[in-house]
Design an enzyme around this catalytic site. Structure first.
Site: not given
Length: 383
Positions: A128, A158, A232-233, A286
């Site tokens: 992100h 992420d 900080n991500s 499945g």
């Protein structure tokens, strides 16, 4: 004559008696001595008794100073970088004779953190942070800013992998998040609000936390009270040995001291595919499933062994899908997958989607009051 002699002796004895009386008063005081203002002052307290260890002849105890995280920070910080991800478009330039060319114009900009994982220049951060950026740069600890190339991205975890062409890099060691315990001390380093190389410390508040985020993915976060903010991500969450145990990902905006990191073991599981192919081939079984609790078990008329509640129960299977071909049926309770017990239903999507495509996987199920082992061959997720 005798009277004269007694008077003479009295004159000699009187000073001696006065001296003796004064000496007695000094030796045995009748009350506290007066202060300068005429009021009696308090007597001095008795001297303190020596401590027991001093009385026994032991050396006095020395108070040790509090430990410092400075050596750890000095070890980790050179491997932490700032990420600048921008979306640029070509803006036409007009002149007196019409359009004369284009100039780049930045329409959005994102700041985040990352860290170096090998000497070849691979950098990990959050997907992100990168978003749809087409111009990415990395600022190193020494202040240099270098261009970066996107190697691969896996939004469900992420995670994004970048590549920079720089020599003499200091990579961080990837640890083992399976051994992380609640209460372990951790350190977060990143670029909150553009304040590069910011260091915060705290403890692991929880593990296996299931959190709903804007990006639908897999729920198995490390929760920490180490301060994490915007920017900080993508930065590392390290233990006291400087090993990365998670990637800081998000915070609980409504609270304080509630941050979440993706466990590094999840990252290590998909990292080889990202480095080799730039993407992750997710496997498909499945089947449709739901969490099996005591209420669901009673509703379905299932009898499960003691301690096997809160597992995964099969609701339906896709015709001719891997699960159906492997013999899985509705109401089967999945006890383990690939030898890994399914003790937390929230982890089942992760375990199932990262199984090797095209290779048989042992699936243990509880059916008709007994355990059975089936063999399922996952296939790649259909387009």
């Amino acid at each position: 004559m005798r009277e004269r002699t007694m008077k003479h002796h009295a004159r000699l004895l009187l000073p001696a008696l006065l001296w003796l009386a004064t000496a007695c008063e000094r030796g045995t005081p009748q009350g506290p001595p007066a202060g300068a203002d005429g009021r009696p002052s308090l007597p001095l307290p008795p001297p303190p008794l020596p401590p027991a260890d001093a009385a026994a002849g032991d050396p006095p105890r020395v108070v040790e100073p509090l430990p410092s995280l400075a050596p750890l920070v000095a070890q980790v910080r050179p491997s932490v970088v700032n990420i600048i991800a921008a979306v640029q478009v070509a803006q036409p330039v007009w002149g007196p004779y019409g359009r004369q060319g284009y100039v780049p114009r930045t329409v959005s900009n994102s700041l985040g953190s990352g860290f170096i994982i090998d000497a070849e220049g691979h950098v990990l951060t959050n997907s992100h942070v990168i978003g749809r950026a087409n111009v990415i740069s990395v600022q190193l600890d020494d202040g240099r800013e270098v261009p970066a190339k996107l190697v691969g991205m896996e939004r469900r975890v992420d995670l994004a992998v970048l590549d920079i062409d720089v020599e003499g890099l200091r990579p961080l060691e990837l640890g083992d998040s399976a051994g992380v315990r609640v209460g372990d001390y951790v350190v977060a380093i990143g670029n909150p609000f553009g304040l590069s190389n910011t260091v915060t410390a705290g403890i692991v508040s929880a593990v296996g936390r299931e959190v709903t985020s804007e990006v639908p993915g897999y729920a198995d976060f490390i929760q920490t009270d180490a301060s994490i903010n915007t920017g900080n991500s993508g930065g590392p969450l390290v233990d006291l040995h400087g090993r990365v145990i998670g990637i800081n990902t998000m915070i609980q905006a409504e609270g304080q001291g509630i941050g979440f990191a993706v466990p590094i073991n999840m990252v290590k599981q998909v990292l080889p595919q990202l480095l080799a192919h730039g993407s992750v081939a997710r496997s498909w079984l499945g089947l449709w499933w739901r969490t099996l609790d005591a209420k669901t078990a009673r509703a379905l008329g299932l009898t499960v062994p003691a301690g096997q509640a809160a597992r995964v129960v099969v609701v339906d299977v896709a015709p001719d899908g891997p699960a159906a071909r492997g013999g899985l049926r509705p109401n089967d309770v999945i006890l383990s997958f690939g030898g890994q017990p399914i003790e937390r239903p929230a982890l089942f999507p992760w375990v199932a989607s990262t199984a090797p495509v095209g290779r048989p996987v042992d699936v243990e199920v509880w059916r008709d009051g007994r355990a059975e082992h089936l063999s399922v061959v996952p296939m790649e997720v259909p387009e």
